[in-house]
Scaffold this active site. Sequence first.
Site: not given
Length: 546
Positions: A518-519
Amino acid sequence: MSQTQVTVPDLGGIDEVEVIEISIKVGDTIEAEQEIIVLESDKATMEVPAPMAGKVAEILVSVGDKVSSGTLVVTLESNSEQASESTEESSNEEPEDKVASPETSKVIDAPTAGAKNNEPINVEIKVPDLGGAGDVEVIELSASIGDNIDAEESLLVLESDKATMEVPAPDSGQLVSFAVKVGDKVNEGDVIGVMSIVSAATTSADSASTPTQTAALEGSASEPNVKEPAQAMKASSESVAEVASTGSVHAGPAVRQLAREMGVDLTQVSGTGPRNRIVKEDVQGFVKTKLKQPVNQGAGLLAGVIGSSEDFSRFGPIEHVPLNKIKQVTAKNMVQSWSTIPQVTQFDEADITDLEGYRKGQMAAMLPEGVKVSPLAFVLKACVLALQKFPNFNASLNLDGTQLITKQYYNLGIAVETPDGLLVPVIKGADKKSLIDFAKDSAELAGKARDKKLPMDGMMGGTFTISSLGGIGGTAFTPIVSAPQVAILGVSKAATKPVWDGEAFKPRLMLPISLSYDHRVIDGAEAARFARYICLLLGDTRHMLL
Ligand code: CAO
């Protein structure tokens, strides 16, 4: 700067047509061939393209106006010296790739069989003049074998790159057979099918002598025994487009193309154009309405999962297979995760040559009977150590995204393929497990998942997930983060590769890993370090002891 006046091209004998769309506005900068207006006669629609690139200086017609060949429609401003030349070309020359109108197909070549008055005769229906287009695709069969069909009723729909055209029945009769199917490519003169017809046209063949019960119907204005003259609506551009009125669908090729791109079934769309013609705005409006519908509307477990409303049976046989609950829940979770988490995948490779030597050699000897240790046990061990070193990977975002909740417990989910679909049992307390524990636990949980014997909480509380396809094959894949977790590790099949050791290429067993993260929570550099660390641990298992 020169001005060019664009006129309505040759309408092939039609006196007047209606302007039904103006696709540009004053001040627009447009490309050559870009659609500027759409005209419609009783039977066909044609898009008039710009003969050249330029800026729209003036629009001289309005929607609803009646225009004829040569009517001035638009003034374009251009820097091009060739502007006036290209206009002349466009109004004087006929394109090579024009597509003839559906009317062309009504031209009947008299049958050659010995038909008698009022006795039905089988006639072959052929692809009419396509105005130079070739290998045109059959996109729809509009009638079924055995149907009684009126003259002019559509038999099938053809589509080229630029146009869609309907091939109507040349006369009333019964459809005996189709010689083509959806997806076939056809050319002028190809046999489409056979109809059983009683008509003046067929009876006029009494004098014919060819000993066959099958006559031919096709479009050619110059042939004898023509029932109706061809009314080809020819235009001076290859972008001439026909509108097919297919059953209740009345839409041009550009609209059909848009609908295909957006996965919209045109039979579900109401047309707001003249004679209920579906225009682009109708398709866009349909999609907007669908997207605005509450996600739980009638979809049960599939809330949020938008499938296709397309009628695939038009293209071939189909079967409706109900999805079980596991697959429906998986679909929902995947959509949720995919559409809400900006995820990136980091790829790396671990050199597991030594690990494999150890696993297959000494370790097997040390194991209790019945316990099999696959590379997965080592990956699980490496993951828990990496999660301890990089706490952001063992975390979740809070609801409003203002805090990261890091967890001091380590529960590893393992994606397991089962006959009912994907299940993810969780190994709890992974930080306290040995390699042998991992081997035992993963085998036991995978077995329970496949036997539907997982306890209620067996799939809850995971903090990180491993999806191993290494037993199957493949070089890499992009696993989807399992929300609310923030990362997932994909493992592909190890393969021996030549690896440069600074002096020579050596054969090494390389294990591909794919870390999706999850950036919002994890930066790329951090992900690269996490993946590298796993590779380091797997590359030399002594690091696992530190
Ligand atoms: N590279 C090379 N060989 C591998 C390997 C790898 N990365 N991983 C496993 N293998 C080998 C094993 O050693 C075993 O070999 P032997 O039969 O010679 O002993 C063989 O492949 C089969 O392994 P396995 O798949 O039965 O066991 P596993 O411990 O590796 O995996 C499990 C267990 C439950 C993860 C696996 O059975 C499974 O279900 N995988 C599918 C997961 C999945 O569907 N993921 C996708 C999720 S997203 O859609």
